[in-house]
Scaffold this active site. Structure first.
Site: not given
Length: 546
Positions: A127, A129, A133-134, A182, A334, A337, A340, A470
């Site tokens: 997604h 968002e 962020r990554r 979402c 999202c 997240k 968080r 990752k």
């Protein structure tokens, strides 16, 4: 950073992020005084316009939606800082600022749990968002490399402890998304004078939700169209006046359906909008006839949605996972997240080893779309206040939330408007684009979690890894470590210098984490809320990297 106590409604809905009684007051972390001025030196439309222009000029055609057939979502992180030449400041004393997009992402997809890989070489969630962020984490790694290894100008300054860095005090970051996230933030009451984007949910379906998983392939698709606020099958419902009994009749697709009786809310202390969503009336007297639907499903173990027709269809404040077609996902919504990140920061556990404090977003801007300020506040801030005993530097942020009046040109609504009556079905774009403000290979285009064009035979090879996966972010972290002499490593990493890379990778990205690390202590507070409620949440809500 000083706190500000705010009263709020007490809707007790979610075991991890739940509300408390209305008379409870809690502490939110707000911007320090020297940044409050910066937060007023931009508008939501300026942020949206900057991101749209960046999308058009910096992102390639590859990975973008096919004209008049596909749509996508856009998200970005924008850096705000004062101009270098303070002589250009306004005569009234206001500070002029520069705005720069430092990361951007597009995408609408996420993979099912059967396709997840322990090696960390696939993007579980694409997604927009999450991609943004990554991509932001990749930008932060580069900025740390500039500061710690090359001793060049960077967004970071040396901290007070060995090997630690802190963000420059005159910087802040704004998060932009072209659409409401979402999940919980997308559950928005609809008033009687609005165009109704949702098909009425029949009582038969509400009492027999298993129809969603039947062998009839059109049933789930029709349901998704009905739940999408910008679907081409949506029609405006003709609403009849309220009856003396307090119920309403509405007409759609040639049939009439009696609205549901509002549930008993005598035991809940609700905000005005939450009260409206269950009683059917706003304080101004406007009738709430339905809610905008979210496709995100309640996590296993949660008290699920009621499934009742109309405004009572959803329960608000719950943790949710993104929907999957057949293969259920393990990716949190999202909304969850962003909530968080508003507690743990956007930097993640790896980067936190080098930082004195987490890196928080100062504001969230949403593009033109169905929107509710109350729902955004609830999803990102209010339901998080019960997370307590956080280590120093961590806290629930009083993030500024605004909406722009500018529509993203490749959003579903915009594409539908241009497409008009053209034949063919409108579908979400299957590709995701990542862009970071880094000098080497800033772009990354993926599909199904791998670089676009990857074949089954190529999976597992170095070329089949996204630069924001990752394992690749971990490789970048390793390069950062190798560029710094060990005597300048932060204390939290010195004990790991004899560990093999695989072991450290498992500790950072696996199920244990690094004992005593401040990020892990903060994440443990979230895990504690889940364990106390005996909720079987996917690992992502426990503070793991997504």
């Amino acid at each position: 950073m000083r706190g500000k106590s705010l009263p709020h409604g007490g809707f007790k809905a979610c075991p991890c992020f739940s509300f408390v009684p209305t008379n409870t007051r809690f502490m939110l972390r707000e911007l320090p005084g020297d940044l409050e001025g910066l937060s007023t030196m931009w508008t939501a439309d300026e942020i949206a316009r900057l991101c749209y222009e960046h999308y058009g000029s910096k992102l390639p055609k590859q990975g973008k939606p096919e004209p008049n057939r596909e749509w996508t979502l856009l998200a970005a992180v924008v850096k705000i800082q004062p101009t270098a030449d303070q002589a250009c400041d306004h005569s009234d004393g206001r500070v002029q600022v520069t705005k720069e997009v430092v990361s951007m992402g597009t995408g609408t997809k996420c993979i099912g749990q059967s396709k997840m890989r322990k090696s960390g070489d696939i993007l579980n969630d694409s997604h927009a968002e999450v991609i943004a962020r990554r991509s932001f984490q990749r930008y932060l790694l580069h900025q740390l490399h500039l500061a710690a290894a090359l001793k060049e100008d960077s967004i970071f300054l040396p901290g007070s402890q060995r090997g630690l860095w802190k963000l420059r005090p005159d910087l802040l970051f704004v998060f932009f998304s072209s659409h409401t996230p979402c999940g919980d933030a997308s559950i928005i009451p609809m008033l009687e004078f609005e165009d109704q984007p949702c098909c009425p949910v029949s009582r038969d379906w509400a009492s027999n939700p298993s129809v969603e998983t039947s062998d009839n392939l059109e049933a789930p698709e029709d349901k998704r169209k009905c739940e999408d606020p910008e679907s081409p099958v949506t029609k405006k419902m003709r609403l009849e006046p309220r009856t003396p009994g307090g119920t309403a009749h509405r007409q759609s697709f040639g049939s009439q359906e009696r609205g549901p009786n509002p549930p008993d809310v005598s035991s809940s202390n609700l905000t005005a909008e939450e009260l409206a969503s269950v009683t059917g009336m706003t304080p101004s007297g406007a009738q709430v006839v339905d809610v905008y639907r979210t496709g995100a499903k309640c996590v296993p173990g949660e008290a699920g949605d009621s499934g009742q027709p109309g405004a009572a269809y959803h329960r608000v404040g719950l943790l949710r996972v993104k929907p999957g077609r057949g293969d259920r996902t393990r990716s949190m919504s999202c909304s969850d997240k962003l909530a968080r990140w508003n507690i743990l920061g956007c930097q993640g556990a790896l980067l936190m080893h080098f930082l004195e404090e987490p890196i928080y977003l100062s504001a969230v801007v949403i593009g033109k779309c169905p929107y509710s300020q109350e729902a955004m506040q609830r999803a990102l801030i209010r339901r998080c206040q019960n997370v307590s005993a956080l280590p120093e530097g961590f806290g629930v942020q009083e993030v500024k939330i605004q909406q722009s009046d500018l529509l993203f040109e490749q959003s579903r609504r915009a594409v539908q408007t241009r497409k008009a009556d053209s034949p063919g079905r409108l579908v979400p774009c299957g590709a995701a684009i990542s862009w970071s403000a880094v000098p080497e290979q800033p772009l990354d285009v993926t599909a199904n979690g791998f670089p676009q064009g990857t074949t089954k035979k190529g999976i597992g090879r170095l070329q089949a890894r996204s630069r924001i996966s990752k394992v690749e972010l971990f490789r970048s972290f390793q390069k950062l470590l190798s560029s710094i002499s060990e005597d300048k490593w932060p204390d939290s990493l010195r004990k790991w210098q004899q560990r093999p890379a695989k072991s450290f990778f498992i500790q950072q990205w696996g199920s244990q984490g690094v004992a005593g690390h401040s990020y892990e202590e903060a994440a443990a507070c979230l895990r504690h809320r889940v364990s106390c409620s005996r909720c079987r949440c996917p690992p992502a809500i426990h503070g793991r990297r997504s």
